[in-house]
Design an enzyme around this catalytic site. Structure first.
Site, PDB file in Angstrom:
ATOM      1  N   THR A  13     -13.901  17.400   5.128  1.00 57.72           N
ATOM      2  CA  THR A  13     -13.400  17.031   3.735  1.00 57.72           C
ATOM      3  C   THR A  13     -12.486  17.026   3.206  1.00 57.72           C
ATOM      4  O   THR A  13     -11.519  16.183   4.064  1.00 57.72           O
ATOM      5  CB  THR A  13     -13.413  18.924   3.383  1.00 57.72           C
ATOM      6  OG1 THR A  13     -12.739  19.212   3.662  1.00 57.72           O
ATOM      7  CG2 THR A  13     -14.837  19.672   3.636  1.00 57.72           C
ATOM      8  N   ASP A  14     -12.279  16.593   1.607  1.00 58.95           N
ATOM      9  CA  ASP A  14     -11.407  15.804   1.943  1.00 58.95           C
ATOM     10  C   ASP A  14     -10.390  16.275   0.496  1.00 58.95           C
ATOM     11  O   ASP A  14     -10.699  17.129  -0.223  1.00 58.95           O
ATOM     12  CB  ASP A  14     -11.009  14.026   1.197  1.00 58.95           C
ATOM     13  CG  ASP A  14     -11.847  13.843   0.172  1.00 58.95           C
ATOM     14  OD1 ASP A  14     -12.143  13.835  -0.632  1.00 58.95           O
ATOM     15  OD2 ASP A  14     -12.604  12.767   0.448  1.00 58.95           O
ATOM     16  N   ALA A  15      -9.434  15.484  -0.091  1.00 54.53           N
ATOM     17  CA  ALA A  15      -8.254  15.848  -1.411  1.00 54.53           C
ATOM     18  C   ALA A  15     -10.011  17.068  -2.968  1.00 54.53           C
ATOM     19  O   ALA A  15      -9.866  17.199  -3.556  1.00 54.53           O
ATOM     20  CB  ALA A  15      -7.458  15.443  -1.664  1.00 54.53           C
ATOM     21  N   ALA A  16     -10.485  15.938  -2.591  1.00 56.98           N
ATOM     22  CA  ALA A  16     -11.620  15.643  -3.839  1.00 56.98           C
ATOM     23  C   ALA A  16     -12.298  17.033  -3.767  1.00 56.98           C
ATOM     24  O   ALA A  16     -14.050  17.151  -4.737  1.00 56.98           O
ATOM     25  CB  ALA A  16     -12.810  14.368  -3.992  1.00 56.98           C
ATOM     26  N   GLY A  17     -12.464  17.198  -3.070  1.00 56.42           N
ATOM     27  CA  GLY A  17     -12.939  18.949  -2.935  1.00 56.42           C
ATOM     28  C   GLY A  17     -14.166  19.274  -1.103  1.00 56.42           C
ATOM     29  O   GLY A  17     -15.182  20.161  -1.475  1.00 56.42           O
TER      30      GLY A  17
END
Lengths: 135, 135, 135, 135
Positions: A13-17
């Site tokens: 995953t990334d910081a956009a969730g």
């Protein structure tokens, strides 16, 4: 059709969730590796014992629903095409409710390990991937 | 056209000795992030301050020549299409000799962060990506 | 001391919104690769032309402040120790304000590529990494 | 002790032919995620429902034998220490023959999601990780 099950990890995953898009390609390749292992031409064999390799020359994916850490995913692997010097796999990703959340496609060519030139798909590999039909 | 320069890292490669295909998608996204930063809507702003997000709904790539650790790469980013609720970037990867070694394409839609529904491309984002033409 | 600059990418982060811890190890290795390239023994040379390799046998890191997408980072690389068959690099990560946000350490041993056994650090490599002191 | 099984994937390896060192940290984190899920405080719950988070402040690993694509790995997860505001997990990686190929350790602190400050380890998390002893 070959099916492969996995779980979305935090590092997918990334910081956009949600799942970072390139990681869907890692997941489908994991499924492809698992299939090749199953039919006797896994990457340990390909890398150590074969004089050919199977580089991907085209890859594409669609993203239909966001995926979150912890989501349980089933990847269906299909052999879509076998040509003279190439083959194509397609992939369908389903969530735990059976909903289609993504698709993908990879096109592979057979190359000679030394010359790096395209060569006809070797018979052992051709036979191996055709086992897909009986799985 | 926006250009971005990078180097293939050891962790971009795999045991076949070349760039693992999914990492080309990471590289083009790095170029896209760099472009967005340049035109004032970088990911720190997108994630913290905007009520919309820009998920990728389609991605594809072609691989024309193998890439090795240490290879210096230029990524050319092009704005290919701007629609009502989506936009498309295309990418060309050139090696240090200017040879085209790969291409890629990403299609993004605009979604409301809360409802996750598609919304019209916000004016600030539309203006920002159109700055591409003056770079 | 060798310094390397980079930016935290979206794919370096996870759904908790910050740098995923293992990616700090990728970043310091990027810095190490950049240093080796600078002193003439980059990975393209190591992998294609040398009969030894430099596997990491120990790695550790501390995380002092969370890092976010878009954060500009400077990595300071230090040669901490050169032994008979091993060497150690330490790393300091600073944010754009010069604040120490993380540290790391990697211990490398020299092994023969064929036998995989430990061998004395070759003279060319010993000389190369000692150039650190003049950078 | 909690045990987790996985396989080294092609994208875990690099052009030196073996596991890239940072990916051992991904693998042990996958094991840790699987354990947290098992004891009821998996990342979906942590990210969506809790007002605390568990960032890693220290990580380290030893690499005792090279790992190759296709290698089947068992990760043993141990709860090494539970403090007032932190806890420590240790990990042992075994290959398919039961040989120890790597170890790792992660130190986590409890922080308030809003203030990002250290807080005492919440009771639910303390209870959850202590279930380790009965697994």
């Amino acid at each position: 059709m070959y099916t492969y099950k996995t779980v979305i990890k935090l590092h997918d995953t990334d910081a956009a969730g949600i799942l970072f898009f390139s990681h869907q390609f890692e997941i489908i390749h994991d499924a492809y590796e698992s299939f090749l292992e199953k039919v006797g031409v896994g990457f340990p064999v390909l890398i150590r014992k074969k004089n050919y390799f199977l580089p991907i020359v085209h890859a594409e994916a669609d993203y239909k629903s966001p995926l979150f850490v912890g989501d349980r995913i089933t990847v269906e692997v299909h052999l879509a095409h076998v040509g003279t010097t190439s083959f194509t796999f397609t992939y369908r990703l389903l969530n735990s409710k059976g909903k289609l959340v993504g698709t993908a496609r990879t096109v592979h060519v057979t190359t000679d390990k030394k010359t790096k030139k395209k060569i006809p798909l070797p018979a052992d590999m051709r036979q191996a991937i055709k086992k897909m039909r009986n799985i």
